[in-house]
Design an enzyme around this catalytic site. Structure first.
Site, PDB file in Angstrom:
ATOM      1  N   SER A 115      -4.007 -10.730  -1.632  1.00 42.64           N
ATOM      2  CA  SER A 115      -4.308  -9.909  -0.461  1.00 42.64           C
ATOM      3  C   SER A 115      -5.068 -10.742   0.571  1.00 42.64           C
ATOM      4  CB  SER A 115      -5.098  -8.667  -0.894  1.00 42.64           C
ATOM      5  OG  SER A 115      -5.210  -7.747   0.172  1.00 42.64           O
ATOM      6  N   GLU A 249       4.590 -10.134   0.845  1.00 41.60           N
ATOM      7  CA  GLU A 249       4.328  -8.722   0.576  1.00 41.60           C
ATOM      8  C   GLU A 249       3.384  -8.226   1.655  1.00 41.60           C
ATOM      9  OE1 GLU A 249       1.322  -7.254  -0.817  1.00 41.60           O
ATOM     10  OE2 GLU A 249       0.125  -9.069  -1.054  1.00 41.60           O
ATOM     11  N   HIS A 317       0.532  -5.439  -3.729  1.00 39.97           N
ATOM     12  CA  HIS A 317      -0.417  -4.333  -3.778  1.00 39.97           C
ATOM     13  C   HIS A 317       0.020  -3.153  -4.631  1.00 39.97           C
ATOM     14  CE1 HIS A 317      -2.101  -6.634  -0.460  1.00 39.97           C
ATOM     15  NE2 HIS A 317      -3.207  -5.921  -0.576  1.00 39.97           N
TER      16      HIS A 317
END
Length: 347
Positions: A115, A249, A317
């Site tokens: 992330s 992503e 995620h």
């Protein structure tokens, strides 16, 4: 590409919080238990000063304090690997307080996180030619019991495993909360991998790709694009004989924003020498806006490259996630609905 030394059985694990720390529940209890687990496995631990901090905006502390912690933890020889405490929102602001010349000159060290940690995993590879691991943050190692994806990440750090497969089920809604900080992944949804070529979905055919993995969270990547930290065209040129397999992503981006991000990366020249794409399930999985879904958001713009685009990969995620070695040279295959990633170089 420089690969760090593997974590030894009795090696030392360092923890840093360049993004959010573990100050609140359920993150604090999960992190505390992760430390207990690692100690039971024989590891010594070194904690950075911000691991439990909560005085920053979108990160654990001030950008300067977070940057200094990460630089010092990486360059010091006390720890063999570094695992990030967590993701967050504004890790990009710490970059101006990191001396990447020092990072480049230091002994390579595995850095694990995902992330917001894209701000370091990606730059460690593209600026310093050091492989990193895009995978679970520290608190995930506190779950009971470990999901196979967590064990995969640990075995990768140990150098015991270099061949990884996708998982059968994924988590749509997690059970981890303040009252259940050690809850494991709540995997209920069957994993269905789809792949596209020239913008059209392919059914039944196996696919194979070889290339050097590069990527992370698109939310962070497009923020880095065009800045002084953007050395992607140079990196792609350097490894043009291997070719690049992008893994991407997203967290906060809706399908329209995903499409804009792909357009931006494409026009910045990031996709030169591309061999294929691995696209993780976005957090907006299943969303459709004005007729645009997560598949057309990506595949329509990538059709011109005439390379495989593999969608809904275990990445990002919506866990679990296959640990991705950013910078690693890999054989990627999809057959009978199963994704396999085998790293070709020894680490």
């Amino acid at each position: 590409m420089r690969y760090p030394e593997n974590l030894k059985k009795n090696g030392t694990i360092g923890f840093a919080a360049p993004s959010m720390g573990c100050a609140t529940e359920p993150y604090r209890s999960a992190f505390d238990h992760a430390q207990e687990v690692f100690r039971s496995l024989g590891h010594s631990l070194v904690l950075g000063p911000n691991c439990y901090a909560d005085s920053g905006i979108g990160i654990s502390n001030s950008p300067k304090a977070c940057g200094q912690e990460l630089e010092e933890m990486y360059c010091r020889r006390e720890s063999d690997v570094i695992i990030s405490c967590g993701g967050g929102e504004l890790m990009c602001e710490i970059l101006d307080f990191i001396d990447f010349d020092k990072i480049r000159a230091a002994r390579p060290k595995w850095y694990l996180g995902y992330s917001d940690n894209t701000n370091f995993t990606f730059l460690l590879t593209t600026l310093c030619d050091v492989a990193s691991v895009y995978g679970p943050c520290a608190g995930a190692f506190g779950m009971e019991p470990w999901h196979p994806a967590i064990r995969d990440a640990y075995q990768l750090l140990l150098g015991e495993k270099r061949n990884f497969q996708g998982y059968d089920l994924w988590e749509k809604e997690g059970l981890k909360d303040e009252e259940h900080p050690l809850a494991p992944y709540h995997v209920t949804e069957p994993s269905v991998i789809r792949w596209f070529l020239d913008g059209k979905e392919q059914t039944g055919q196996p696919v194979q790709i070889q290339g050097r993995l590069l990527g992370g969270c698109m939310d962070c990547l497009v923020n880095l694009l065009g800045t002084s930290y953007d050395q992607v065209p140079r990196f792609a040129q350097k490894y043009q004989e291997d070719g690049i397999v992008w893994f991407l992503e997203s967290c906060d981006l809706n399908v329209m924003a995903i499409r804009r991000a792909v357009w931006q990366m494409k026009h910045a020249g990031w996709f030169s020498h591309v061999k294929g794409f691995l696209i993780g399930r976005p957090l907006c999985h299943g969303q459709e806006i004005m007729g645009l879904d997560q598949y057309h958001a990506v595949c329509d713009l990538l059709a011109e490259y005439q390379v495989p685009v593999i969608m809904d990969v275990d990445l990002g995620h919506l866990p679990p996630m296959i640990p991705m070695v950013c910078g690693g040279l890999a054989d990627v295959s999809l057959e009978n609905g199963k994704l396999n990633i085998a790293y070709r170089e020894t680490f």
